[in-house]
Design a protein around this motif. Structure first.
Motif, mmCIF file in Angstrom:
data_model
loop_
_atom_site.group_PDB
_atom_site.id
_atom_site.type_symbol
_atom_site.label_atom_id
_atom_site.label_comp_id
_atom_site.label_asym_id
_atom_site.label_seq_id
_atom_site.Cartn_x
_atom_site.Cartn_y
_atom_site.Cartn_z
ATOM 1 N N LEU A 42 -4.605 21.247 -41.136
ATOM 2 C CA LEU A 42 -5.680 20.602 -41.891
ATOM 3 C C LEU A 42 -5.427 19.115 -42.105
ATOM 4 C CD1 LEU A 42 -6.688 23.059 -44.764
ATOM 5 C CD2 LEU A 42 -8.087 22.294 -42.855
ATOM 6 N N SER A 43 -4.198 18.784 -42.468
ATOM 7 C CA SER A 43 -3.898 17.386 -42.782
ATOM 8 C C SER A 43 -4.144 16.485 -41.583
ATOM 9 C CB SER A 43 -2.446 17.250 -43.247
ATOM 10 O OG SER A 43 -2.223 17.993 -44.426
ATOM 11 N N GLY A 44 -3.783 16.959 -40.395
ATOM 12 C CA GLY A 44 -3.991 16.148 -39.196
ATOM 13 C C GLY A 44 -5.446 16.103 -38.773
ATOM 14 N N LEU A 45 -6.120 17.257 -38.837
ATOM 15 C CA LEU A 45 -7.506 17.310 -38.376
ATOM 16 C C LEU A 45 -8.457 16.587 -39.331
ATOM 17 C CD1 LEU A 45 -7.717 20.974 -37.047
ATOM 18 C CD2 LEU A 45 -7.424 18.866 -35.738
ATOM 19 N N GLY A 46 -7.999 16.330 -40.543
ATOM 20 C CA GLY A 46 -8.813 15.537 -41.466
ATOM 21 C C GLY A 46 -8.951 14.096 -41.023
ATOM 22 N N GLY A 47 -8.152 13.700 -40.037
ATOM 23 C CA GLY A 47 -8.281 12.357 -39.485
ATOM 24 C C GLY A 47 -7.862 11.279 -40.464
ATOM 25 N N MET A 48 -8.552 10.162 -40.362
ATOM 26 C CA MET A 48 -8.220 8.987 -41.176
ATOM 27 C C MET A 48 -9.112 8.944 -42.413
ATOM 28 S SD MET A 48 -7.820 6.134 -38.136
ATOM 29 C CE MET A 48 -9.324 6.613 -37.294
ATOM 30 N N GLY A 49 -8.500 8.843 -43.557
ATOM 31 C CA GLY A 49 -9.256 8.706 -44.790
ATOM 32 C C GLY A 49 -9.759 7.287 -44.978
ATOM 33 N N ARG B 237 -10.153 1.477 -44.917
ATOM 34 C CA ARG B 237 -10.976 1.482 -43.691
ATOM 35 C C ARG B 237 -12.447 1.469 -44.088
ATOM 36 N NH1 ARG B 237 -6.883 5.284 -43.368
ATOM 37 N NH2 ARG B 237 -5.251 4.798 -41.818
ATOM 38 N N PRO B 238 -13.000 0.319 -44.403
ATOM 39 C CA PRO B 238 -14.387 0.254 -44.891
ATOM 40 C C PRO B 238 -15.401 0.789 -43.898
ATOM 41 C CG PRO B 238 -13.226 -1.831 -45.255
ATOM 42 C CD PRO B 238 -12.373 -1.016 -44.352
ATOM 43 N N LEU B 239 -15.098 0.706 -42.605
ATOM 44 C CA LEU B 239 -16.081 1.036 -41.570
ATOM 45 C C LEU B 239 -15.880 2.433 -40.979
ATOM 46 C CD1 LEU B 239 -15.908 -2.403 -39.688
ATOM 47 C CD2 LEU B 239 -17.421 -1.746 -41.576
ATOM 48 N N ILE B 240 -15.075 3.277 -41.616
ATOM 49 C CA ILE B 240 -14.685 4.541 -41.008
ATOM 50 C C ILE B 240 -15.874 5.468 -40.769
ATOM 51 C CG2 ILE B 240 -14.201 5.760 -43.175
ATOM 52 C CD1 ILE B 240 -12.173 5.924 -39.865
ATOM 53 N N ASP B 241 -16.975 5.291 -41.485
ATOM 54 C CA ASP B 241 -18.160 6.131 -41.288
ATOM 55 C C ASP B 241 -19.260 5.406 -40.520
ATOM 56 O OD1 ASP B 241 -17.284 8.502 -42.688
ATOM 57 O OD2 ASP B 241 -17.440 7.337 -44.524
#
Length: 432
Positions: free
Chosen positions: A152-159, A171-175
């Motif tokens: 889960l921790s890895g598949l959650g990607g970058m917060g 990461r302001p632009l992550i979405d």
């Protein structure tokens, strides 16, 4: 929740800028990682626009790294510096010395990049770093980790926010889809460059980028991958909260750094919680050893569930793991420790193996020596601490021994002489 259907026209809306740059309201200053590509140039321009909107000043510092791997890199860094100046921002161009990686080039470049930025930020007393990771990066990261069998921790990607490389990373632009960022820089006539390595399929991330184009034609869109990653992060955070509460209430850490768990606690909790408790115990007891892979922790957990540790122990993550009656003991392997003797002067302190902090009083008569208690015998230990024969000697020998000449001043957290304090800096209720 951020709407991924926004167009590049919406990126400059005050409400949107306030949302994505919200962490800046608290710090009022940050560094921007800008390479010169369309994504990072969009970040720099949007952050500058946000700062100009505010009544209270927000200090933005641009950091651009010239790795020296391409001849064009120096010109690209100069372009970033000129663009930052035009926006009224200070820019530092950072360049490593003797950087010539022959393998794992992208990973090595990332590591040296963050190292240089951290050094400059420390000098400038800046803790927050803004990067231009976007929604497409998130999708690529998801599949790269899926291919490795991440949990889960890895598949959650970058917060949107995280801690990495000893920095607070935002990461302001992550979405935000990459297409919107590209459309924005084109519409605003923002000068940018294209790094040819982003099209070089020798790199894993590039291969996944190309593969995702085919998956998108099958209906698998980056926005849905990002949505799944966000939900996985939410589930991961909930499980972490539950695990930390159980760990804090039910796990005992002795004065020598041995983590003691109830076997029934590990095996009767849901498996995911038990595995997380075991992982946390290994992390705490393991000090500065590298964290083990999830698959190896899961295999160790399976052995525990089968009761296979009662007769023989296991080693993992710089730790010994042993069943002892109804308990599981996790302790640092002394053979994995650096046996160097450290000298601590009066008034100074030492963080030892990421597990203990040794403080020497300023009025101490002289320096002390700190090293693993590897040579201590059971007889010596029983003489020093006759009421602690339940402690495994493996843990004792991997604890810090503080001495002055022939006098033992402290063993683990047990202080036996004057002018010394020793504190645990890991686990629940530790000194921070």
């Amino acid at each position: 929740m951020l709407d991924n259907e926004r167009s590049h026209h919406d990126l400059i809306e005050p409400e949107f800028l306030n949302y994505i740059f919200a962490p800046l309201f608290e710090t009022q200053k940050a560094a921007l990682a800008v390479s010169g590509g369309p994504d990072s140039m969009a970040l720099m321009h949007l952050a500058a626009r946000f700062a100009q909107m505010q009544t209270d000043p927000i200090a933005l510092t641009v950091l651009s790294v010239d790795h020296g791997l391409r001849r064009e890199a120096a010109d690209e860094a100069a372009m970033v510096k000129a663009a930052a100046k035009a926006l009224g921002l200070t820019c530092y161009v950072l360049k490593p010395e003797n950087f010539h990686p022959e393998t794992r080039i992208q990973e090595s470049a990332r590591n040296v990049r963050y190292h240089l930025m951290r050094q400059k930020m420390q000098a400038l007393e800046i803790t927050q770093l803004l990067t231009a990771h976007h929604l497409d990066d998130q999708a690529e990261t998801f599949f790269m980790r899926l291919a490795r069998g991440s949990g889960l921790s890895g598949l959650g990607g970058m917060g949107r926010t995280s801690v990495g490389f000893d920095l607070d990373i935002v990461r302001p632009l992550i979405d935000v889809p990459k297409a919107d960022l590209t459309a924005y820089v084109q519409a605003e006539n923002i000068v940018h460059v294209q790094d040819p390595s982003n099209q070089d399929d020798r790199f894993e991330r590039v291969r996944w980028r190309q593969a995702l184009k085919g998956l998108q034609r099958m209906g698998l869109q980056a926005k849905n991958i990002g949505l799944s990653a966000r939900r996985l992060r939410r589930a991961d955070a909930a499980l972490d909260t539950i695990s930390e509460a159980v760990y804090s209430e039910r796990v005992f850490i002795d004065p020598f750094g041995c983590v003691v768990l109830d076997h029934a606690l590990l095996t009767k909790e849901p498996a995911e919680i038990g595995i997380r408790l075991l992982a946390r115990a290994l992390d705490d007891a393991g000090g500065d050893a590298a964290s083990p892979e999830l698959a190896k922790i899961e295999a160790l957990y399976d052995l525990l569930c089968m009761g296979k540790l009662q007769m023989r122990g296991q080693t993992l993550g710089g730790c010994g793991v042993r069943g002892h009656g109804d308990l599981v003991q996790v302790f640092r392997e002394v053979g994995r420790l650096d046996d160097q003797a450290h000298v601590v002067a009066p008034g100074d302190s030492l963080d030892w193996d990421c597990r203990f902090r040794i403080l020497v009083a300023s009025d101490a008569p002289g320096p002390v020596q700190v090293q693993p208690a590897a040579s201590i015998t059971r007889a010596q230990f029983d003489q020093l601490m006759p009421d602690m024969n339940f402690v495994p000697m493996d843990a004792v020998r991997a604890a810090p021994l503080v001495s002055s000449g022939d006098q033992i001043l402290a063993l683990g957290e047990h202080v036996l002489g004057p002018n010394i304090d020793v504190f645990r800096i890991f686990g629940p209720n530790a000194l921070s």
